[in-house]
Scaffold this motif. Structure first.
Motif, PDB file in Angstrom:
ATOM      1  N   GLU A  45     150.799  19.835 -37.171  1.00 36.68           N
ATOM      2  CA  GLU A  45     151.732  20.714 -36.455  1.00 36.68           C
ATOM      3  C   GLU A  45     151.366  22.183 -36.666  1.00 36.68           C
ATOM      4  O   GLU A  45     151.397  22.982 -35.732  1.00 36.68           O
ATOM      5  N   ARG A  51     150.736  15.128 -41.105  1.00 33.95           N
ATOM      6  CA  ARG A  51     151.465  15.417 -39.870  1.00 33.95           C
ATOM      7  C   ARG A  51     151.931  16.871 -39.834  1.00 33.95           C
ATOM      8  O   ARG A  51     151.851  17.538 -38.782  1.00 33.95           O
ATOM      9  N   GLN A 107     158.080  16.424 -36.010  1.00 37.21           N
ATOM     10  CA  GLN A 107     157.537  15.129 -36.402  1.00 37.21           C
ATOM     11  C   GLN A 107     158.614  14.126 -36.810  1.00 37.21           C
ATOM     12  O   GLN A 107     158.305  13.025 -37.238  1.00 37.21           O
TER      13      GLN A 107
END
Length: 152
Positions: free
Chosen positions: A16, A12, A35
């Motif tokens: 990003e 994640r 996140q």
């Protein structure tokens, strides 16, 4: 197979970073906020990713983290290995180093096949694929299977 929180958070965070305009560095606090991740845990994960050559840290006022290579060149397997080590182990050993005797002799082939199937997904999906929501066709077919999340 169990995907650790560490691997999930690492992917994640890399997504990003890949989505950052012009590849600009992103502060750990901003990655965590984007996140909904705990920043202290994410900082340790970013350290693992840095040591593995997936991300680089940039110092200074506009510093933070950035991907070392284009997101198209970073597979999910690269990220998993950076934070968790080998993709599939049995009792912390890689399947090819194991031996089984007697009635369990066929089990080694199962572990090797499991490792191959995990690699068939994680070695072909890139961080860019995740960000674009455009997975390779074979992975899309697996994800679309009606029984993919059914409990036996």
């Amino acid at each position: 197979m169990r995907v650790s929180a560490k691997a999930d958070y690492a992917v994640r965070a890399c997504a990003e970073l890949a989505a950052s305009p012009h590849g600009d560095p992103v502060r750990a606090e901003d990655l965590a906020a984007g996140q909904g991740l705990p920043v202290s845990f994410l900082e340790r994960i970013l350290g693992d990713l840095r040591r593995a050559g997936v991300v680089a840290s940039v110092r200074g006022r506009s510093g933070g983290y950035r991907l070392v290579r284009p997101a198209e060149e970073i597979t999910l397997a690269d990220v998993f290995r950076a934070v968790d080590g080998p993709l599939v182990t049995v009792r912390d050993e890689r399947p090819p180093s194991l031996t089984y005797d007697g009635a369990a002799a066929g089990l080694l082939d199962v572990w090797v096949a499991l490792r191959a199937s995990v690699r068939d997904v994680l070695d072909v999906v890139t961080v860019a694929d995740v960000v674009r929501r455009d997975l390779p066709p074979a992975v899309r077919r697996l994800a679309a299977r009606a029984d993919a999340w059914e409990n036996p």
